[in-house]
Design a protein around this motif. Structure first.
Motif, PDB file in Angstrom:
ATOM      1  N   THR A   1     -27.651 -21.193   9.221  1.00 17.51           N
ATOM      2  CA  THR A   1     -26.971 -19.912   9.366  1.00 17.51           C
ATOM      3  C   THR A   1     -27.544 -19.188  10.567  1.00 17.51           C
ATOM      4  O   THR A   1     -28.745 -19.021  10.685  1.00 17.51           O
ATOM      5  CB  THR A   1     -27.157 -19.037   8.119  1.00 17.51           C
ATOM      6  OG1 THR A   1     -28.546 -18.755   7.951  1.00 17.51           O
ATOM      7  CG2 THR A   1     -26.634 -19.744   6.887  1.00 17.51           C
ATOM      8  N   ASN A   2     -26.680 -18.778  11.452  1.00 19.03           N
ATOM      9  CA  ASN A   2     -27.087 -17.991  12.608  1.00 19.03           C
ATOM     10  C   ASN A   2     -25.983 -17.030  12.982  1.00 19.03           C
ATOM     11  O   ASN A   2     -24.801 -17.324  12.812  1.00 19.03           O
ATOM     12  CB  ASN A   2     -27.396 -18.882  13.817  1.00 19.03           C
ATOM     13  CG  ASN A   2     -28.829 -19.372  13.827  1.00 19.03           C
ATOM     14  OD1 ASN A   2     -29.092 -20.523  13.561  1.00 19.03           O
ATOM     15  ND2 ASN A   2     -29.767 -18.488  14.123  1.00 19.03           N
ATOM     16  N   GLY A   3     -26.392 -15.885  13.486  1.00 23.68           N
ATOM     17  CA  GLY A   3     -25.435 -14.930  14.010  1.00 23.68           C
ATOM     18  C   GLY A   3     -25.488 -14.944  15.524  1.00 23.68           C
ATOM     19  O   GLY A   3     -24.689 -15.577  16.189  1.00 23.68           O
TER      20      GLY A   3
ATOM     21  N   THR B   1     -21.538 -24.583   9.242  1.00 25.16           N
ATOM     22  CA  THR B   1     -22.358 -23.561   9.874  1.00 25.16           C
ATOM     23  C   THR B   1     -21.549 -22.349  10.298  1.00 25.16           C
ATOM     24  O   THR B   1     -20.335 -22.426  10.481  1.00 25.16           O
ATOM     25  CB  THR B   1     -23.079 -24.155  11.108  1.00 25.16           C
ATOM     26  OG1 THR B   1     -23.902 -23.156  11.717  1.00 25.16           O
ATOM     27  CG2 THR B   1     -22.075 -24.691  12.126  1.00 25.16           C
ATOM     28  N   THR B   2     -22.257 -21.233  10.435  1.00 25.40           N
ATOM     29  CA  THR B   2     -21.657 -20.016  10.966  1.00 25.40           C
ATOM     30  C   THR B   2     -21.810 -19.946  12.482  1.00 25.40           C
ATOM     31  O   THR B   2     -21.311 -19.016  13.105  1.00 25.40           O
ATOM     32  CB  THR B   2     -22.325 -18.777  10.342  1.00 25.40           C
ATOM     33  OG1 THR B   2     -23.752 -18.866  10.527  1.00 25.40           O
ATOM     34  CG2 THR B   2     -22.022 -18.680   8.856  1.00 25.40           C
ATOM     35  N   MET B   3     -22.497 -20.919  13.065  1.00 27.98           N
ATOM     36  CA  MET B   3     -22.680 -20.932  14.515  1.00 27.98           C
ATOM     37  C   MET B   3     -21.398 -21.389  15.208  1.00 27.98           C
ATOM     38  O   MET B   3     -20.773 -22.359  14.774  1.00 27.98           O
ATOM     39  CB  MET B   3     -23.812 -21.892  14.889  1.00 27.98           C
ATOM     40  CG  MET B   3     -25.191 -21.280  14.724  1.00 27.98           C
ATOM     41  SD  MET B   3     -25.509 -19.938  15.897  1.00 27.98           S
ATOM     42  CE  MET B   3     -25.646 -20.840  17.428  1.00 27.98           C
ATOM     43  N   PRO B   4     -21.002 -20.722  16.303  1.00 31.79           N
ATOM     44  CA  PRO B   4     -19.783 -21.130  17.010  1.00 31.79           C
ATOM     45  C   PRO B   4     -20.005 -22.236  18.038  1.00 31.79           C
ATOM     46  O   PRO B   4     -19.034 -22.738  18.603  1.00 31.79           O
ATOM     47  CB  PRO B   4     -19.353 -19.832  17.708  1.00 31.79           C
ATOM     48  CG  PRO B   4     -20.638 -19.119  17.977  1.00 31.79           C
ATOM     49  CD  PRO B   4     -21.559 -19.461  16.820  1.00 31.79           C
ATOM     50  N   THR B   5     -21.243 -22.638  18.269  1.00 30.34           N
ATOM     51  CA  THR B   5     -21.542 -23.598  19.337  1.00 30.34           C
ATOM     52  C   THR B   5     -21.364 -25.036  18.862  1.00 30.34           C
ATOM     53  O   THR B   5     -22.282 -25.858  18.945  1.00 30.34           O
ATOM     54  CB  THR B   5     -22.981 -23.387  19.857  1.00 30.34           C
ATOM     55  OG1 THR B   5     -23.876 -23.379  18.734  1.00 30.34           O
ATOM     56  CG2 THR B   5     -23.099 -22.089  20.607  1.00 30.34           C
TER      57      THR B   5
ATOM     58  N   ILE C   1     -17.491 -21.717   9.586  1.00 31.71           N
ATOM     59  CA  ILE C   1     -17.036 -20.546   8.863  1.00 31.71           C
ATOM     60  C   ILE C   1     -17.568 -19.326   9.606  1.00 31.71           C
ATOM     61  O   ILE C   1     -18.778 -19.254   9.870  1.00 31.71           O
ATOM     62  CB  ILE C   1     -17.521 -20.561   7.396  1.00 31.71           C
ATOM     63  CG1 ILE C   1     -17.081 -19.279   6.675  1.00 31.71           C
ATOM     64  CG2 ILE C   1     -19.012 -20.762   7.282  1.00 31.71           C
ATOM     65  CD1 ILE C   1     -17.395 -19.282   5.202  1.00 31.71           C
ATOM     66  N   PRO C   2     -16.730 -18.375   9.998  1.00 31.57           N
ATOM     67  CA  PRO C   2     -17.227 -17.211  10.748  1.00 31.57           C
ATOM     68  C   PRO C   2     -18.165 -16.366   9.885  1.00 31.57           C
ATOM     69  O   PRO C   2     -18.017 -16.293   8.662  1.00 31.57           O
ATOM     70  CB  PRO C   2     -15.949 -16.430  11.084  1.00 31.57           C
ATOM     71  CG  PRO C   2     -14.831 -17.404  10.898  1.00 31.57           C
ATOM     72  CD  PRO C   2     -15.271 -18.342   9.826  1.00 31.57           C
ATOM     73  N   GLY C   3     -19.135 -15.757  10.534  1.00 32.51           N
ATOM     74  CA  GLY C   3     -19.978 -14.806   9.826  1.00 32.51           C
ATOM     75  C   GLY C   3     -19.148 -13.630   9.333  1.00 32.51           C
ATOM     76  O   GLY C   3     -18.089 -13.324   9.894  1.00 32.51           O
ATOM     77  N   ARG C   4     -19.629 -12.965   8.296  1.00 29.09           N
ATOM     78  CA  ARG C   4     -18.827 -11.902   7.668  1.00 29.09           C
ATOM     79  C   ARG C   4     -18.490 -10.778   8.644  1.00 29.09           C
ATOM     80  O   ARG C   4     -17.395 -10.212   8.590  1.00 29.09           O
ATOM     81  CB  ARG C   4     -19.568 -11.335   6.454  1.00 29.09           C
ATOM     82  CG  ARG C   4     -18.762 -10.263   5.700  1.00 29.09           C
ATOM     83  CD  ARG C   4     -19.333 -10.013   4.322  1.00 29.09           C
ATOM     84  NE  ARG C   4     -20.577  -9.268   4.371  1.00 29.09           N
ATOM     85  CZ  ARG C   4     -20.654  -7.930   4.322  1.00 29.09           C
ATOM     86  NH1 ARG C   4     -19.539  -7.217   4.270  1.00 29.09           N
ATOM     87  NH2 ARG C   4     -21.815  -7.326   4.330  1.00 29.09           N
TER      88      ARG C   4
ATOM     89  N   LEU D   1     -17.690 -10.918  11.597  1.00 31.63           N
ATOM     90  CA  LEU D   1     -16.584 -11.282  12.487  1.00 31.63           C
ATOM     91  C   LEU D   1     -15.232 -11.223  11.792  1.00 31.63           C
ATOM     92  O   LEU D   1     -14.199 -11.382  12.437  1.00 31.63           O
ATOM     93  CB  LEU D   1     -16.805 -12.687  13.050  1.00 31.63           C
ATOM     94  CG  LEU D   1     -18.026 -12.871  13.957  1.00 31.63           C
ATOM     95  CD1 LEU D   1     -18.140 -14.328  14.393  1.00 31.63           C
ATOM     96  CD2 LEU D   1     -17.946 -11.962  15.175  1.00 31.63           C
ATOM     97  N   LEU D   2     -15.253 -11.006  10.482  1.00 33.46           N
ATOM     98  CA  LEU D   2     -14.003 -11.007   9.715  1.00 33.46           C
ATOM     99  C   LEU D   2     -13.508  -9.611   9.389  1.00 33.46           C
ATOM    100  O   LEU D   2     -12.773  -9.414   8.419  1.00 33.46           O
ATOM    101  CB  LEU D   2     -14.198 -11.816   8.421  1.00 33.46           C
ATOM    102  CG  LEU D   2     -14.479 -13.305   8.616  1.00 33.46           C
ATOM    103  CD1 LEU D   2     -14.632 -14.002   7.277  1.00 33.46           C
ATOM    104  CD2 LEU D   2     -13.358 -13.965   9.423  1.00 33.46           C
ATOM    105  N   GLY D   3     -13.939  -8.642  10.170  1.00 34.74           N
ATOM    106  CA  GLY D   3     -13.407  -7.295  10.024  1.00 34.74           C
ATOM    107  C   GLY D   3     -13.774  -6.634   8.715  1.00 34.74           C
ATOM    108  O   GLY D   3     -14.936  -6.342   8.446  1.00 34.74           O
ATOM    109  N   ASP D   4     -12.771  -6.415   7.866  1.00 41.81           N
ATOM    110  CA  ASP D   4     -12.968  -5.658   6.638  1.00 41.81           C
ATOM    111  C   ASP D   4     -13.354  -6.533   5.442  1.00 41.81           C
ATOM    112  O   ASP D   4     -13.347  -6.063   4.308  1.00 41.81           O
ATOM    113  CB  ASP D   4     -11.675  -4.896   6.290  1.00 41.81           C
ATOM    114  CG  ASP D   4     -11.319  -3.851   7.346  1.00 41.81           C
ATOM    115  OD1 ASP D   4     -12.259  -3.346   7.993  1.00 41.81           O
ATOM    116  OD2 ASP D   4     -10.128  -3.557   7.529  1.00 41.81           O
ATOM    117  N   ALA D   5     -13.674  -7.789   5.666  1.00 42.26           N
ATOM    118  CA  ALA D   5     -14.033  -8.666   4.550  1.00 42.26           C
ATOM    119  C   ALA D   5     -15.289  -8.158   3.853  1.00 42.26           C
ATOM    120  O   ALA D   5     -16.289  -7.827   4.494  1.00 42.26           O
ATOM    121  CB  ALA D   5     -14.260 -10.088   5.053  1.00 42.26           C
TER     122      ALA D   5
END
Length: 224
Positions: free
Chosen positions: A17-19, A48-52, A66-69, A71-75
């Motif tokens: 997990t990384n932001g 992973t939450t990493m986009p790389t 899976i995008p980090g929370r 990045l999902l706006g109002d989730a």
């Protein structure tokens, strides 16, 4: 070398997990590369939450993202954990792994729900931080979901965990680094590549993620 993968199923799921940082991802990426060198038949999957993900693709490692929370706006946290649980459970169903390796500071509830009851999977937590009573927001029952906790020794010696209440097996290891000795270049070569004079003082300063923490004053003080 402490662990073995069953002959029937040689799949390992890695969940770093990384932001904005790279620490968790880089550690598990290093372990994955080493596993592939030791046994090319082991199937390695990243979730992973990493986009790389292109870094994994270069090594021939398939991945799920899976995008980090944030990045999902109002989730909400509950909605994100539900998304995490559903995706991870689906990956388990598809790949039927023998081992699950998590590297992160906080064990997400969605992840814990997905691995709960998966007795046929060896569950490992690579954790550079420490467990201190009253000083963490980690769910009380989260540690019990793991069979093994691996602690790289780049944590300070004085900050060893209070482990009397932990049932998981605990292994201390050397710092997990990405480059092998064969990958290393000489200092002279690196100075030439970077255009640094041979007589110049060179220091590497790493203070964490500057885009979530104000580290300008720390850098200034260090350089001064």
């Amino acid at each position: 070398s402490q662990f073995t993968i069953s002959d029937k199923n040689q799949t390992v799921i890695f969940f770093p997990t990384n932001g904005v940082g790279f620490g968790h991802f880089t550690r598990l990426f290093a372990v994955a590369r080493r596993l592939k060198d030791l046994d090319p038949d082991i199937e390695i999957i990243f979730f992973t939450t990493m986009p790389t993900l292109h870094l994994l693709e270069l090594e021939g490692i398939p991945s799920y993202h899976i995008p980090g929370r944030k990045l999902l706006g109002d989730a909400t946290a509950s909605e994100w954990n539900m998304l995490c649980e559903e995706n991870l459970s689906t990956i388990f169903s598809i790949h039927n792994p023998a081992m699950f390796v998590f590297d992160g500071t906080f064990p997400y509830r969605g992840m814990l729900n997905a691995i709960h009851g998966q007795d046929e999977i060896d569950k490992i937590w690579v954790r550079r931080g420490t467990f201190k009573k009253g000083a963490t927001r980690i769910p009380v029952d989260s540690i019990d979901h793991f069979d093994v906790i691996i602690r790289p020794s780049d944590s300070v010696e004085e900050a060893k965990d209070e482990t009397e209440d932990i049932n998981a097996k605990i292994f201390d290891c050397e710092p997990i680094i990405f480059a092998s000795k064969d990958d290393m270049k000489s200092r002279q070569y690196l100075r030439q590549r970077l255009g640094i004079p041979d007589d110049a003082i060179v220091a590497y300063v790493q203070l964490g993620a500057g885009n979530i923490n104000n580290i300008e004053s720390d850098i200034y003080i260090t350089l001064e």
